[in-house]
Write a protein that holds these residues in place. Structure first.
Motif, mmCIF file in Angstrom:
data_model
loop_
_atom_site.group_PDB
_atom_site.id
_atom_site.type_symbol
_atom_site.label_atom_id
_atom_site.label_comp_id
_atom_site.label_asym_id
_atom_site.label_seq_id
_atom_site.Cartn_x
_atom_site.Cartn_y
_atom_site.Cartn_z
ATOM 1 N N SER A 138 0.813 -1.218 0.000
ATOM 2 C CA SER A 138 0.000 0.000 0.000
ATOM 3 C C SER A 138 0.846 1.269 0.000
ATOM 4 N N TYR A 139 2.042 1.225 0.612
ATOM 5 C CA TYR A 139 2.822 2.465 0.667
ATOM 6 C C TYR A 139 3.962 2.517 -0.332
ATOM 7 N N CYS A 140 4.461 1.347 -0.774
ATOM 8 C CA CYS A 140 5.607 1.377 -1.685
ATOM 9 C C CYS A 140 5.281 0.768 -3.043
ATOM 10 N N ASN A 141 4.016 0.325 -3.227
ATOM 11 C CA ASN A 141 3.613 -0.203 -4.527
ATOM 12 C C ASN A 141 4.379 -1.460 -4.928
ATOM 13 N N VAL A 142 4.853 -2.230 -3.922
ATOM 14 C CA VAL A 142 5.552 -3.486 -4.224
ATOM 15 C C VAL A 142 4.506 -4.581 -4.398
ATOM 16 N N ASN A 143 4.581 -5.283 -5.508
ATOM 17 C CA ASN A 143 3.650 -6.374 -5.776
ATOM 18 C C ASN A 143 3.697 -7.397 -4.637
ATOM 19 N N GLU A 144 2.511 -7.767 -4.122
ATOM 20 C CA GLU A 144 2.496 -8.648 -2.946
ATOM 21 C C GLU A 144 3.023 -10.045 -3.266
ATOM 22 N N VAL A 145 2.983 -10.432 -4.541
ATOM 23 C CA VAL A 145 3.512 -11.749 -4.892
ATOM 24 C C VAL A 145 5.032 -11.767 -4.712
ATOM 25 N N ILE A 146 5.692 -10.739 -5.242
ATOM 26 C CA ILE A 146 7.154 -10.688 -5.146
ATOM 27 C C ILE A 146 7.582 -10.553 -3.684
#
Lengths: 378, 313
Positions: A138-146
């Motif tokens: 939510s804050y860093c836009n990192v894909n939750e899969v990775i």
């Protein structure tokens, strides 16, 4: 009949059955390639699992073992389907399950705490792991899969490191919970008596089923669940409607993590399994949870059935003739079933198309009949 | 020190190859999460060639065959993703995950079956290739130069040229940015996506064989490839889907991965007495931190992960 075919739930069931049948067929074909002579026997062994025993009491006992492992699998599949409903693919469930093992076993073996504290610790561990993915998303836009995959590996090594302190001196395995701290063992509620005195059967099974129902109620019948699903449907629309979409993502993954963590406590606190402190990969439970979640049509009640099925064939793989085949044949079947689950959307589309075509044809026929009749009257 | 350099370069080669694979696939608009499984299938292909052909063919032919077969194995395997995601509009995340699990289970089953058929008492999933491995390296003093490093550089340059200097590459990237616009000027989106996925399979396949030969003379296939497929995806994101940046990112990640292999040979690092698990964790922790800082301004292809539908605009 037509109504039934149109029902979304029924279509999901039908699609799942097609996936299972095709998965088993592929498994059979692979077995045929390896060694045609014993293939039929091997595939039936996988399907039979505990029924391969002749005596009724052994059958019941090994049914018990399958159930003991079904509970954590159900928790993992709930973890995955809960976040999937919110548009998040929680592949980190495997790691959240693993940190659950670390927390519950550490509390049990090193601190000798009562079982419910150990279980809560496992939930907390999973929730923390899940919320890290949530925060990053939510804050860093990192894909939750990775991030989930990276966390899986980090957690694996953390678990090895933490549990190294409570392992047996002669083997890489952790000490047995039952022998080290009797208060940490999950209560059996006398359920084992029903299954030829299987001492591992207990609280975990009814609790997991209860939680499945609870998850269904939360998702379908509460405002909270509606908000979460709305966030999954369209993040921006949810934000526009005044929902805290960032918080929802974090809360979802924390709940998912807690479910997976609790699943680990359900298995390891029965003393059924010990952790190998030199493990080189996270347990497959979390990944099998993906299979169970999708095979169950992403419905918590469906997940109960599909978890049992997946665990059933996984356990069945252990019974195949090791001189000819290996136990991983059941992993092959369940992973192929997940692959086919990717086609479910397409299958449903085809079913609906067929139905629509048939209806159209029927309507045209009715119209034609009416017209021809009308002609006669004239 | 030479050992650290050697491991850094070979691990970076793996990451470059596989990340380039991911790059081709994503530029065409398909997310390939199945790289991990594809690597393993490619590795098995190459390892089987070495098992059966070492000694019976000359060294250059062997090297060429190993590379070609592992690429071919990866290509064929990735067509499972192509079919599902291009024609059946399947959820690419699920299919990719399934391919990772299927790769691990399938390869384990096949290798065990081959081992057991050769020797009924052998139920392991190990393929040995110690003798063949020596043919892939040239000793320069203490440094083991691997031909794979050269192959990686060649493929890196080829990938750059292919993506930015040819009609094919530009069309491929158009399909990942705005497939409808690409289709409107007569580019076949389906064909381009097939090409992207198959190229990614070939690159992941060769990446797999390079990985298992990096430091070992045999491989136990049920262990998989230790998350390298996913590390490569992190490298690709950090490299912003551009080959030249991917190479730099891969060197950084390769260095941290190499450290976990060789830290004990550095006196001062070993003296710190940090458990080996910490070194094992490092590449993954670093990649999480790097991703946290770089993902905000992501240059990801805009249409990646979305099945192409002719009727939408």
């Amino acid at each position: 009949m037509k109504k039934l075919l149109k029902n979304d739930g029924f279509q999901s069931l039908l699609a799942s059955l097609i996936c299972i049948l095709l998965g088993l067929l592929i498994g059979y074909i692979v077995l045929l390639f390896i060694n045609p002579a014993g293939a039929w026997e091997a595939i039936t062994t996988v399907i039979k699992n505990f029924l391969t025993y002749n005596r009724k009491d052994s059958q019941l006992k090994y049914l018990g073992n399958t159930l003991v492992k079904t509970a954590p699998l159900l928790m993992c599949s709930l973890s995955i389907l809960f976040s999937y409903k919110v548009g998040l693919f929680n592949i980190g469930a495997a790691g959240q399950y693993c940190i659950g093992i670390a927390c519950s076993l550490y509390c049990a073996l090193a601190l000798k705490l009562p079982w419910w504290v150990c279980a809560l610790a496992a939930m907390a561990g999973g929730a923390v792991a899940g919320s890290i993915s949530g925060l990053l998303k939510s804050y860093c836009n990192v894909n939750e899969v990775i991030s989930g995959i990276m966390l899986n590996w980090i957690i694996l090594y953390l678990t090895n490191m933490l549990l190294n302190g409570v392992k047996e001196s002669a083997s890489p395995y952790t000490k047995e919970v039952a022998g080290t701290s009797a208060a940490s063992v999950l209560p059996t509620l006398g359920l084992g008596k029903l299954l030829s005195d299987n001492k591992y059967v207990g609280l975990s099974i009814p609790l997991a089923i209860l939680l499945a129902v609870a998850i269904w109620i939360i998702l379908e019948k509460t405002k909270f669940g509606y908000e979460l699903r709305a966030t999954g449907g369209n993040k921006n629309a949810a934000k526009y409607a005044g929902m805290a979409e960032k918080r929802n993502i974090i809360v979802t993954l924390a709940i998912s993590g807690a479910l997976a963590g609790l699943g680990a406590a359900m298995l390891y606190l029965t003393s059924y399994e010990q952790w190998n402190c030199s493990s080189s990969s996270v347990p497959g439970m979390g990944f099998n949870g993906i299979a169970a979640a999708f095979l169950g049509g992403l419905n918590p009640i469906g997940a109960i059935l599909s978890s049992f099925f997946i665990q059933h064939i996984t356990a069945g793989g252990a019974y195949v003739d090791k001189k000819l085949y290996c136990a991983q044949i059941s992993d092959l079947i369940s992973s192929f079933i997940i692959y086919l689950c990717g086609f479910v959307f397409f299958m449903k589309l085809m079913m609906n198309k067929r139905l629509a075509k048939r209806e159209e044809a029927a309507a045209r026929k009715a119209l034609a009949e009416k017209e021809s009749k009308g002609g006669e009257v004239k | 020190m030479t050992l650290l350099l050697q491991y850094t370069l070979i691990f970076a080669s793996v990451l470059i190859l596989v990340a380039l694979g991911g790059c081709f696939s994503e530029h065409s608009g398909v997310i390939n999460l199945g790289l991990e499984g594809t690597m393993l299938v490619g590795a098995m292909g190459g390892a089987l060639v070495m098992r059966y052909l070492t000694g019976s063919v000359s060294t250059p032919v062997l090297i060429l065959l190993v590379i070609l077969v592992s690429m071919l194995a990866g290509t064929i395997y990735s067509s499972l993703l192509a079919v599902a995601s291009i024609h059946f509009k399947a959820d690419q995340t699920i299919v990719g995950t399934a391919l990772n699990m299927l790769g691990l289970a399938g390869v384990t089953v096949v290798v065990k079956a081959i081992n057991t058929a050769a020797n009924p008492d052998d139920v392991s999933s190990i393929i040995q290739y110690g003798a063949a491995r020596d043919k892939f390296v040239v000793k320069l003093g203490n440094f083991e130069f691997s031909w794979f490093m050269l192959v990686t550089v060649i493929l890196l340059v080829t990938a750059y040229v292919l993506l930015y200097k040819t009609k094919f590459g530009l069309r491929l990237m158009a399909c990942g940015e705005h497939p409808q616009a690409a289709a409107s000027v007569g580019i076949s989106v389906f064909k381009m996506r097939w090409a992207g996925v198959l190229i990614s399979g070939a690159l992941a396949g060769i990446g797999g064989i390079v990985f298992i030969m990096a430091g070992a003379s045999e491989w136990r296939f049920e262990y998989g490839v230790a998350g390298f497929g996913f590390l490569s995806l992190a490298v690709m994101i950090f490299g912003q889907w551009k080959p030249q940046r991917i190479a730099l990112a891969a060197l950084l990640f390769g260095l941290f991965r190499a450290l976990s292999n060789v830290y004990s040979s550095f006196g001062w690092l070993a003296a710190l007495n940090i458990p080996s698990s910490v070194y094992n964790m490092m590449p993954y922790i670093i990649s999480l931190i790097v991703l946290a800082f770089t993902s905000k301004s992501s240059r990801a292809p805009k249409a990646e992960g979305i099945p192409y539908d002719k009727s939408t605009r």
